[in-house]
Write an enzyme that holds these catalytic residues in place. Structure first.
Site, PDB file in Angstrom:
ATOM      1  N   SER A 126       7.092   2.783  -2.482  1.00  0.00           N
ATOM      2  CA  SER A 126       8.235   2.740  -1.403  1.00  0.00           C
ATOM      3  C   SER A 126       9.313   3.204  -1.810  1.00  0.00           C
ATOM      4  CB  SER A 126       8.211   1.220  -1.055  1.00  0.00           C
ATOM      5  OG  SER A 126       7.196   0.786  -0.710  1.00  0.00           O
ATOM      6  N   GLU A 142       2.935   8.401   4.749  1.00  0.00           N
ATOM      7  CA  GLU A 142       4.061   9.462   4.860  1.00  0.00           C
ATOM      8  C   GLU A 142       3.752  10.296   3.438  1.00  0.00           C
ATOM      9  OE1 GLU A 142       7.986   7.246   6.480  1.00  0.00           O
ATOM     10  OE2 GLU A 142       7.257   6.390   4.709  1.00  0.00           O
ATOM     11  N   ASN A 188      11.287   3.515   6.731  1.00  0.00           N
ATOM     12  CA  ASN A 188      11.938   2.348   6.128  1.00  0.00           C
ATOM     13  C   ASN A 188      13.531   2.669   6.499  1.00  0.00           C
ATOM     14  OD1 ASN A 188      10.063   0.687   5.396  1.00  0.00           O
ATOM     15  ND2 ASN A 188       9.796   1.539   3.259  1.00  0.00           N
ATOM     16  N   HIS A 204       2.687   7.494   0.953  1.00  0.00           N
ATOM     17  CA  HIS A 204       3.169   6.119   1.128  1.00  0.00           C
ATOM     18  C   HIS A 204       2.448   5.566   2.377  1.00  0.00           C
ATOM     19  CE1 HIS A 204       6.647   3.370   2.519  1.00  0.00           C
ATOM     20  NE2 HIS A 204       5.986   2.871   1.530  1.00  0.00           N
TER      21      HIS A 204
HETATM   22  N1  LIG Z   1       3.402  -4.498  -1.010  1.00  0.00           N
HETATM   23  C1  LIG Z   1       3.762  -3.675   0.192  1.00  0.00           C
HETATM   24  O1  LIG Z   1       4.041  -3.891   1.086  1.00  0.00           O
HETATM   25  C2  LIG Z   1       3.725  -2.098  -0.316  1.00  0.00           C
HETATM   26  C3  LIG Z   1       3.753  -1.316   0.819  1.00  0.00           C
HETATM   27  C4  LIG Z   1       4.008   0.066   0.595  1.00  0.00           C
HETATM   28  C5  LIG Z   1       3.959   0.516  -0.646  1.00  0.00           C
HETATM   29  N2  LIG Z   1       3.983  -0.236  -1.767  1.00  0.00           N
HETATM   30  C6  LIG Z   1       4.046   0.306  -3.216  1.00  0.00           C
HETATM   31  O2  LIG Z   1       2.762   0.057  -3.715  1.00  0.00           O
HETATM   32  C7  LIG Z   1       2.904  -0.130  -5.104  1.00  0.00           C
HETATM   33  C8  LIG Z   1       2.042  -1.492  -5.486  1.00  0.00           C
HETATM   34  O3  LIG Z   1       2.290  -2.552  -4.615  1.00  0.00           O
HETATM   35  P1  LIG Z   1       1.770  -3.741  -4.548  1.00  0.00           P
HETATM   36  O4  LIG Z   1       2.332  -4.677  -3.546  1.00  0.00           O
HETATM   37  O5  LIG Z   1       0.271  -3.390  -4.367  1.00  0.00           O
HETATM   38  O6  LIG Z   1       1.658  -4.368  -5.850  1.00  0.00           O
HETATM   39  P2  LIG Z   1       0.904  -5.786  -6.713  1.00  0.00           P
HETATM   40  O7  LIG Z   1       2.021  -6.359  -7.414  1.00  0.00           O
HETATM   41  O8  LIG Z   1       0.117  -6.541  -5.861  1.00  0.00           O
HETATM   42  O9  LIG Z   1      -0.116  -4.907  -7.366  1.00  0.00           O
HETATM   43  C9  LIG Z   1       0.263  -4.337  -8.695  1.00  0.00           C
HETATM   44  C10 LIG Z   1      -1.096  -3.953  -9.452  1.00  0.00           C
HETATM   45  O10 LIG Z   1      -0.823  -2.898 -10.727  1.00  0.00           O
HETATM   46  C11 LIG Z   1      -1.538  -3.340 -11.781  1.00  0.00           C
HETATM   47  N3  LIG Z   1      -0.524  -2.715 -12.810  1.00  0.00           N
HETATM   48  C12 LIG Z   1       0.545  -3.089 -13.154  1.00  0.00           C
HETATM   49  N4  LIG Z   1       0.643  -2.145 -14.182  1.00  0.00           N
HETATM   50  C13 LIG Z   1      -0.082  -1.310 -14.430  1.00  0.00           C
HETATM   51  C14 LIG Z   1      -0.467  -0.122 -15.194  1.00  0.00           C
HETATM   52  N5  LIG Z   1       0.226   0.364 -16.192  1.00  0.00           N
HETATM   53  N6  LIG Z   1      -1.799   0.427 -14.961  1.00  0.00           N
HETATM   54  C15 LIG Z   1      -2.485  -0.015 -14.028  1.00  0.00           C
HETATM   55  N7  LIG Z   1      -2.520  -0.958 -13.260  1.00  0.00           N
HETATM   56  C16 LIG Z   1      -1.293  -1.557 -13.527  1.00  0.00           C
HETATM   57  C17 LIG Z   1      -1.370  -5.153 -11.643  1.00  0.00           C
HETATM   58  O11 LIG Z   1      -2.205  -5.557 -12.597  1.00  0.00           O
HETATM   59  C18 LIG Z   1      -1.570  -5.104 -10.222  1.00  0.00           C
HETATM   60  O12 LIG Z   1      -3.010  -5.455 -10.015  1.00  0.00           O
HETATM   61  C19 LIG Z   1       4.272  -0.224  -5.469  1.00  0.00           C
HETATM   62  O13 LIG Z   1       4.700   1.006  -5.764  1.00  0.00           O
HETATM   63  C20 LIG Z   1       4.897  -0.622  -4.133  1.00  0.00           C
HETATM   64  O14 LIG Z   1       6.146  -0.014  -4.138  1.00  0.00           O
HETATM   65  C21 LIG Z   1       3.954  -1.715  -1.502  1.00  0.00           C
END
Ligand SMILES: NC(=O)c1ccc[n+]([C@@H]2O[C@H](COP(=O)([O-])OP(=O)(O)OC[C@H]3O[C@@H](n4cnc5c(N)ncnc54)[C@H](O)[C@@H]3O)[C@@H](O)[C@H]2O)c1
Length: 292
Positions: free
Chosen positions: A123, A156, A195, A144
């Site tokens: 994000s 996006e 955003n 995104h």
């Molecule tokens: N949560 C939201 O609302 C949202 C919306 C859009 C984008 N994002 C983006 O998506 C990404 C993930 O967010 P999320 O909320 O799903 O996170 P999350 O914490 O739910 O999940 C992250 C996952 O990545 C794994 N992980 C960590 N390091 C790792 C590595 N080196 N190799 C492989 N796996 C690894 C963890 O074990 C975990 O399962 C972020 O970059 C965030 O900015 C999040």
């Protein structure tokens, strides 16, 4: 836009976003590998995806055959070698830490076929920060998705200076093949489009309330009834988290170098008081729903 199906798609990170992106890809007919460093997270993800799929079958949104076929196309692994082998496209959705993403991109590029696109779902981290040290930066972009990725239709696609037009076209085509509406963002900017627009609404709503022009309750009513938004800005700040929004504004000020882009007075005082919104039972509103 040529339909690219079926692609070999790898999704890195099986958290809230990655797991649902993987199922969207498999439901769309792509061969998907979901990779995580943590085997337990993969187990939890598959369990949650099965529950989500079951709900859709019960509601008649997808057939049982479609659900079964999607899970047959969805593999999980903790091996990066296996995740990268044969991949046409990688979408990264791991933890929001620059160094972790940079090292994943470097390792993945070494293991994947030369045509594989590397896209980040971050994000806030633009792909130009992830292209350093890569042999093929032209294949790197942001894709995104929005939460929950099974439901939200927007993607996006953000083009960096290093991104080839062909990469943008392939990312747009992949998103469309997954039943999403991709929009092309032609250069990198903090917060992309959605955003930024949302932050502008939050900023204006907060400044009106801080100036005493209207109460937070009345501003929420005005935005819902006057603009047709399903939720007012203060209720949305509480829902997405005061802490999350505080960190976004802090990051925005650091990126722009303009202190005025930082968190407002009311956001800061709620943050410092640990009033993070719905998750703590109190933010701009208390969760019996009353305004502060
Ligand atoms: N949560 C939201 O609302 C949202 C919306 C859009 C984008 N994002 C983006 O998506 C990404 C993930 O967010 P999320 O909320 O799903 O996170 P999350 O914490 O739910 O999940 C992250 C996952 O990545 C794994 N992980 C960590 N390091 C790792 C590595 N080196 N190799 C492989 N796996 C690894 C963890 O074990 C975990 O399962 C972020 O970059 C965030 O900015 C999040």
């Amino acid at each position: 836009m040529t339909d690219p199906r079926p692609l070999t798609l790898t999704v890195c990170g099986s958290g809230a976003m990655g797991s649902q992106i993987a199922l969207v890809g498999a439901l769309a007919g792509h061969d998907v590998t979901l990779y995580d460093i943590d085997a337990d997270r993969l187990d939890v993800a598959i369990g949650e995806l099965r529950t989500q799929a079951e709900r859709r079958v019960t509601k008649g949104r997808i057939s049982r055959e479609e659900a079964d076929a999607a899970f047959a196309r969805l593999a999980v692994t903790t091996s990066l070698e296996r995740a990268a082998a044969g991949a046409d496209f990688m979408i990264e959705a791991i933890v929001e830490k620059l160094e972790a993403k940079q090292s994943l991109f470097r390792e993945f590029e070494l293991l994947a076929p030369a045509h594989c696109i590397l896209a980040t779902n971050s994000s806030s981290i633009v792909s130009s920060k992830l292209k350093e040290g890569l042999a093929r930066p032209e294949l790197v972009c942001n894709m995104h998705f929005f939460n929950p990725a099974l439901v939200m239709e927007l993607v996006e696609v953000v083009e960096g200076e290093h991104t080839a037009p062909e990469t943008v076209a392939r990312a747009m085509a992949l998103a469309a093949s997954m039943g999403k509406h991709p929009v092309h963002i032609t250069r990198e900017i903090f917060g992309f489009v959605v955003n930024r627009v949302l932050t502008a609404i939050f900023d204006e709503a907060i400044s009106l309330a801080e100036a005493g022009i209207a109460s937070v309750e009345d501003i929420d009513v005005a935005v819902r009834k006057g603009l047709g938004h399903p939720i007012g800005p203060f209720a949305l700040l509480d829902l997405t988290g005061i802490d999350v929004n505080y960190h976004i504004k802090t990051l925005q000020a650091a990126e722009s170098g303009r202190p005025e882009d930082g968190p407002s007075q009311s956001l800061t005082s709620l943050y410092e008081a640990g009033k993070f919104g719905r998750k703590t039972g109190e933010g701009f509103f208390t969760y019996d729903g009353a305004a502060q």
